[in-house]
Design an enzyme around this catalytic site. Structure first.
Site, PDB file in Angstrom:
ATOM      1  N   THR A   1      -2.059   2.811   2.845  1.00 19.76           N
ATOM      2  CA  THR A   1      -0.954   3.029   3.786  1.00 19.76           C
ATOM      3  C   THR A   1      -1.456   3.000   5.229  1.00 19.76           C
ATOM      4  O   THR A   1      -0.815   2.425   6.113  1.00 19.76           O
ATOM      5  CB  THR A   1      -0.276   4.387   3.492  1.00 19.76           C
TER       6      THR A   1
ATOM      7  N   GLY B   1       0.818  -1.209   0.000  1.00 19.47           N
ATOM      8  CA  GLY B   1       0.000   0.000   0.000  1.00 19.47           C
ATOM      9  C   GLY B   1       0.848   1.254   0.000  1.00 19.47           C
ATOM     10  O   GLY B   1       0.322   2.360  -0.178  1.00 19.47           O
TER      11      GLY B   1
ATOM     12  N   MET C   1       4.919   2.333  -1.413  1.00 18.56           N
ATOM     13  CA  MET C   1       6.187   1.871  -1.995  1.00 18.56           C
ATOM     14  C   MET C   1       7.373   2.717  -1.540  1.00 18.56           C
ATOM     15  O   MET C   1       8.467   2.564  -2.072  1.00 18.56           O
ATOM     16  CB  MET C   1       6.094   1.948  -3.527  1.00 18.56           C
TER      17      MET C   1
ATOM     18  N   LYS D   1      -9.104  10.935  -4.290  1.00 17.92           N
ATOM     19  CA  LYS D   1      -8.822   9.555  -3.856  1.00 17.92           C
ATOM     20  C   LYS D   1     -10.132   8.832  -3.557  1.00 17.92           C
ATOM     21  O   LYS D   1     -11.019   9.383  -2.904  1.00 17.92           O
ATOM     22  CB  LYS D   1      -7.919   9.551  -2.616  1.00 17.92           C
TER      23      LYS D   1
ATOM     24  N   HIS E   1      -5.431  12.779   2.172  1.00 22.87           N
ATOM     25  CA  HIS E   1      -5.061  12.684   0.762  1.00 22.87           C
ATOM     26  C   HIS E   1      -5.866  13.686  -0.058  1.00 22.87           C
ATOM     27  O   HIS E   1      -6.843  14.254   0.427  1.00 22.87           O
ATOM     28  CB  HIS E   1      -5.323  11.273   0.221  1.00 22.87           C
TER      29      HIS E   1
HETATM   30  N1  LIG Z   1       1.428   1.896  -3.123  1.00 19.96           N
HETATM   31  C1  LIG Z   1       1.748   3.192  -3.219  1.00 19.96           C
HETATM   32  O1  LIG Z   1       2.862   3.624  -2.849  1.00 19.96           O
HETATM   33  C2  LIG Z   1       0.725   4.143  -3.804  1.00 19.96           C
HETATM   34  C3  LIG Z   1       1.000   5.508  -3.942  1.00 19.96           C
HETATM   35  C4  LIG Z   1       0.051   6.322  -4.563  1.00 19.96           C
HETATM   36  C5  LIG Z   1      -1.141   5.773  -5.029  1.00 19.96           C
HETATM   37  N2  LIG Z   1      -1.370   4.441  -4.835  1.00 19.96           N
HETATM   38  C6  LIG Z   1      -2.564   3.775  -5.369  1.00 19.96           C
HETATM   39  O2  LIG Z   1      -2.361   3.588  -6.773  1.00 19.96           O
HETATM   40  C7  LIG Z   1      -3.637   3.611  -7.430  1.00 19.96           C
HETATM   41  C8  LIG Z   1      -3.627   4.669  -8.526  1.00 19.96           C
HETATM   42  O3  LIG Z   1      -3.480   5.935  -7.920  1.00 19.96           O
HETATM   43  P1  LIG Z   1      -3.531   7.266  -8.789  1.00 19.96           P
HETATM   44  O4  LIG Z   1      -3.507   8.389  -7.829  1.00 19.96           O
HETATM   45  O5  LIG Z   1      -2.518   7.199  -9.875  1.00 19.96           O
HETATM   46  O6  LIG Z   1      -5.011   7.132  -9.410  1.00 19.96           O
HETATM   47  P2  LIG Z   1      -5.536   7.651 -10.825  1.00 19.96           P
HETATM   48  O7  LIG Z   1      -4.932   8.951 -11.156  1.00 19.96           O
HETATM   49  O8  LIG Z   1      -7.024   7.516 -10.791  1.00 19.96           O
HETATM   50  O9  LIG Z   1      -4.936   6.580 -11.857  1.00 19.96           O
HETATM   51  C9  LIG Z   1      -5.415   5.281 -12.027  1.00 19.96           C
HETATM   52  C10 LIG Z   1      -5.288   4.964 -13.497  1.00 19.96           C
HETATM   53  O10 LIG Z   1      -5.602   3.591 -13.720  1.00 19.96           O
HETATM   54  C11 LIG Z   1      -6.407   3.534 -14.881  1.00 19.96           C
HETATM   55  N3  LIG Z   1      -7.215   2.322 -14.921  1.00 19.96           N
HETATM   56  C12 LIG Z   1      -8.269   2.008 -14.127  1.00 19.96           C
HETATM   57  N4  LIG Z   1      -8.783   0.820 -14.516  1.00 19.96           N
HETATM   58  C13 LIG Z   1      -8.040   0.404 -15.570  1.00 19.96           C
HETATM   59  C14 LIG Z   1      -8.090  -0.706 -16.422  1.00 19.96           C
HETATM   60  N5  LIG Z   1      -9.036  -1.657 -16.251  1.00 19.96           N
HETATM   61  N6  LIG Z   1      -7.186  -0.817 -17.415  1.00 19.96           N
HETATM   62  C15 LIG Z   1      -6.237   0.100 -17.606  1.00 19.96           C
HETATM   63  N7  LIG Z   1      -6.141   1.223 -16.831  1.00 19.96           N
HETATM   64  C16 LIG Z   1      -7.035   1.354 -15.825  1.00 19.96           C
HETATM   65  C17 LIG Z   1      -7.262   4.778 -14.819  1.00 19.96           C
HETATM   66  O11 LIG Z   1      -7.818   5.071 -16.082  1.00 19.96           O
HETATM   67  P3  LIG Z   1      -8.930   6.241 -16.261  1.00 19.96           P
HETATM   68  O12 LIG Z   1      -8.115   7.494 -16.262  1.00 19.96           O
HETATM   69  O13 LIG Z   1      -9.572   5.947 -17.548  1.00 19.96           O
HETATM   70  O14 LIG Z   1      -9.853   6.136 -15.087  1.00 19.96           O
HETATM   71  C18 LIG Z   1      -6.249   5.810 -14.355  1.00 19.96           C
HETATM   72  O15 LIG Z   1      -5.535   6.355 -15.447  1.00 19.96           O
HETATM   73  C19 LIG Z   1      -4.675   3.866  -6.333  1.00 19.96           C
HETATM   74  O16 LIG Z   1      -5.164   2.613  -5.889  1.00 19.96           O
HETATM   75  C20 LIG Z   1      -3.852   4.526  -5.227  1.00 19.96           C
HETATM   76  O17 LIG Z   1      -4.410   4.361  -3.944  1.00 19.96           O
HETATM   77  C21 LIG Z   1      -0.466   3.636  -4.247  1.00 19.96           C
END
Ligand SMILES: NC(=O)c1ccc[n+]([C@@H]2O[C@H](COP(=O)([O-])OP(=O)(O)OC[C@H]3O[C@@H](n4cnc5c(N)ncnc54)[C@H](OP(=O)(O)O)[C@@H]3O)[C@@H](O)[C@H]2O)c1
Length: 259
Positions: free
Chosen positions: A160, A118, A120, A153, A149
């Site tokens: 996290t 959750g 990285m 979100k 956040h």
């Molecule tokens: N682990 C970590 O360190 C960390 C850090 C930050 C965020 N996160 C997590 O990472 C995820 C993404 O965060 P974000 O802020 O980047 O969100 P975001 O801006 O909404 O980006 C998610 C992307 O995934 C795409 N997507 C959704 N379903 C898909 C599918 N079936 N096929 C291909 N693409 C798809 C979305 O497309 P559309 O634009 O068309 O909706 C969007 O471009 C969230 O779950 C967040 O909580 C984790």
């Protein structure tokens, strides 16, 4: 060391773009493919260069050495199964999985290396260890976890916050599922682990773990100032995964931070 070919899933999103940018700035990685959602609202990918940008997952991962994935729970669970068939390491940063999706990812990890966390970042991975130790050392202190956040979100509490809560529960040898309190009405039940989520503006990620005892409090906190920390952590995990046996790993494994 040859450049590692990375397929970036969720490439049009905030994190996907941060990963593409980190790759474009490093000689150690190249973009094998960028997976976007079909008919995505996101158009231009300024850091994708000449890489294949596609809604076809098989095509996006076809020439990759690893997948780095910050997309959606449905997308990541399906991609883990595809990665299992393709024998490709899968780094999953996505959060908000259901128990059923978690089980699909765990099943895929019997075939390939999956690194899933959750958060990285180096800082939160270390914070997780500190929280586990503090919870163990102070068994009668109340534990509350506060996170904030950006306004878009979708999942709450954050992945996290749940990671930190899980570490606190582990430190006390109890189950987070039994003790987590997401909403409160009335007095605090002893031994519970409380969560509070704030949403607003463009906040990248703020987490605070509060251990409150009689007449004193300990506050352990982390502030993410830029998404680069998550992107670089995920890329380090993709490199680390190359020579590991199949299994489900955490960032603590990647960074060599023992529990
Ligand atoms: N682990 C970590 O360190 C960390 C850090 C930050 C965020 N996160 C997590 O990472 C995820 C993404 O965060 P974000 O802020 O980047 O969100 P975001 O801006 O909404 O980006 C998610 C992307 O995934 C795409 N997507 C959704 N379903 C898909 C599918 N079936 N096929 C291909 N693409 C798809 C979305 O497309 P559309 O634009 O068309 O909706 C969007 O471009 C969230 O779950 C967040 O909580 C984790």
């Amino acid at each position: 060391m040859s450049a590692l070919r990375i397929a970036v899933a969720g490439a049009g999103g905030r994190m996907g773009q941060a990963v593409l940018r980190a790759i474009s700035e490093s000689p150690d990685f190249t973009i094998a493919g960028a997976l976007v959602r079909e008919n995505s609202r996101n158009g231009e990918l300024p850091y994708a260069g000449k890489a294949l940008v596609t809604g076809d997952a098989s095509a996006a991962i076809g020439s990759a050495d690893a997948i780095v994935d910050f997309s959606s729970p449905e997308c990541s669970a399906a991609l883990a199964e595809l990665a299992g068939k393709a024998r490709l390491p899968h780094v999953i940063g996505t959060t908000g999985f259901s128990a059923e999706q978690d089980a699909r990812i765990a099943a895929a990890a019997s075939q390939i290396v999956i690194v899933k966390s959750g958060n990285m970042s180096l800082g939160v991975t270390l914070l997780t260890k500190l929280v586990r130790e503090a919870a163990r050392a102070l068994p009668y202190f109340d534990i509350e976890i506060l996170e904030m956040h950006h306004r878009i979100k979708t999942d709450a509490p954050s992945g996290t916050a749940l990671l930190l809560g899980g570490a606190a529960a582990e430190g006390r040898n109890v189950s987070l599922d039994d003790l987590k309190t997401l909403q409160r009405n009335g007095a605090r039940k002893p031994g519970t682990i409380g969560f509070a989520s704030l949403r607003g503006g463009t906040v990248v990620g703020e987490h605070q773990v509060i251990l409150a005892g009689p007449h004193e409090r300990i506050m352990l906190s982390h502030s993410a100032e830029d998404r680069t920390i998550f992107a670089c952590g995920a890329l380090a995990a993709a490199r680390w995964a190359q020579d590991k046996p199949p299994g489900l790993y955490s960032m603590a494994d990647v960074l060599g931070i023992p529990g």
